[in-house]
Design an enzyme around this catalytic site. Structure first.
Site, PDB file in Angstrom:
ATOM      1  N   ASP A 138      11.908  26.851   7.030  1.00  0.00           N
ATOM      2  CA  ASP A 138      12.400  26.878   8.404  1.00  0.00           C
ATOM      3  C   ASP A 138      11.265  26.890   9.419  1.00  0.00           C
ATOM      4  O   ASP A 138      10.136  27.298   9.109  1.00  0.00           O
ATOM      5  CB  ASP A 138      13.285  28.108   8.622  1.00  0.00           C
ATOM      6  CG  ASP A 138      14.487  28.132   7.693  1.00  0.00           C
ATOM      7  OD1 ASP A 138      14.988  27.042   7.364  1.00  0.00           O
ATOM      8  OD2 ASP A 138      14.897  29.235   7.286  1.00  0.00           O
ATOM      9  N   LYS A 139      11.582  26.496  10.624  1.00  0.00           N
ATOM     10  CA  LYS A 139      10.597  26.395  11.705  1.00  0.00           C
ATOM     11  C   LYS A 139       9.786  27.671  11.865  1.00  0.00           C
ATOM     12  O   LYS A 139       8.556  27.628  11.993  1.00  0.00           O
ATOM     13  CB  LYS A 139      11.319  26.062  13.012  1.00  0.00           C
ATOM     14  CG  LYS A 139      10.425  26.077  14.249  1.00  0.00           C
ATOM     15  CD  LYS A 139      11.239  25.819  15.507  1.00  0.00           C
ATOM     16  CE  LYS A 139      10.361  25.927  16.749  1.00  0.00           C
ATOM     17  NZ  LYS A 139      11.150  25.716  17.991  1.00  0.00           N
TER      18      LYS A 139
END
Length: 305
Positions: A138-139
């Site tokens: 994830d970011k």
């Protein structure tokens, strides 16, 4: 090629099919879904339908199509933290805030943009917007990510992921004090029927998911755990830790709000072990905790002295 194959649940029923698909498939715009419907590509129970069709419980929705190329990933010079590299594989230590590949709203500054500048040849299996990307994080999750430089390496690494032979270890700081030293969370994960932007432990259109965890350190109100992924579902560690009432600190989707200023979840992929696709050598790569995560742990330790 891309495939949609879902069965509508009672909770999801009686909404327009174009709205339903665009919410279920995060990276498909509603206009793109309407185009697929107009072309007769989307079928319900084996029959093509229109965009205004209201889905019913147990409707079987299927579609097979090519991803539409609406943008192009362009090379960008950036400082990549490369922890391992040879002719077949690159392992990157991804910083917080970096998106892995371009998508609507994030067309530049992604890891793929930097990889294209650094490496002229990447695997093409996942298309022009995700070259070389074997798996994602994830970011706001930091840490190790493996990238394939050619299709042979990509295929071999993907099979290892499917066969659960890639060992992926994460550190996570979670809320609350976990009393037992070890545990396994075996709970299926699917799209949250109440919020299509989130995942959840659910029996609805879910896939098996298993996370093994080990307590590393306990604090007054928090626990540092090491998590090992047996499966690789979207947001898996974040969803599973929320499920056992110990959500990841700083997680804006699945955790408590306004507890620490972390700019995202304190989740770090610190070790990756895989079999090299050409030499068959077992490779282990490690990445230390990012400074912010390490500083928070030191502050928690100082509070207990």
């Amino acid at each position: 090629m891309r495939e949609i194959d879902v069965i509508v649940t009672e909770e999801e029923a009686f909404q327009r099919i174009d709205k339903y698909i665009s919410e279920k498939e995060d990276d498909l715009s509603r206009s793109r879904v309407q185009q697929l419907l107009q072309e007769g590509i989307v079928c319900v129970n084996g029959n093509a339908c229109k965009a205004n069709y209201k889905i019913k419980p147990k409707d079987h929705i299927t579609a097979v199509f090519c991803d539409e190329i609406e943008m192009e990933a362009k090379p960008e010079q950036m400082d990549l933290d490369i922890r391992y590299e040879d002719h077949d594989v690159i392992v990157i230590n991804k910083p917080k805030g970096m998106v892995v590949h371009p998508a609507v709203g994030n067309q530049t500054g992604t890891l793929v943009n930097g990889l294209l500048y650094h490496c002229k040849d990447l695997s093409g299996i996942n298309g022009v917007l995700r070259p070389g990307i074997v798996h994602r994080i994830d970011k706001d999750t930091t840490g190790l990510l493996i990238v394939a430089k050619n299709d042979k390496a990509h295929t071999a690494l993907s099979k290892q992921l499917q066969n659960k032979t890639v060992n992926r270890l994460y550190y996570a700081l979670v809320h609350g004090v976990i009393e037992h030293d070890f545990g396994t969370i075996d709970a299926p994960i699917g799209r949250d029927v109440k919020d299509r932007q989130k995942m959840a432990v659910t029996a609805t259109n879910a896939k098996d998911a298993r996370t093994h965890f080990k307590v590393i350190e306990r604090f007054a109100h928090y626990t540092l755990v090491e998590c090992r992924l047996e499966t690789g579902r979207t947001h898996q560690i974040r969803v599973h830790m929320q499920y056992i009432k110990h959500p990841v600190v700083g997680d804006e989707k699945y955790s408590y709000r306004k507890t620490m200023q972390t700019q995202g979840q304190l989740l770090h992929a610190h070790q990756l072990t895989f079999v090299h696709p050409t030499t068959n050598e077992k490779i282990t790569v490690e990445a230390e905790l990012p400074k912010q995560f390490a500083d928070i742990l030191e502050e928690l330790r100082s509070q207990q002295r």
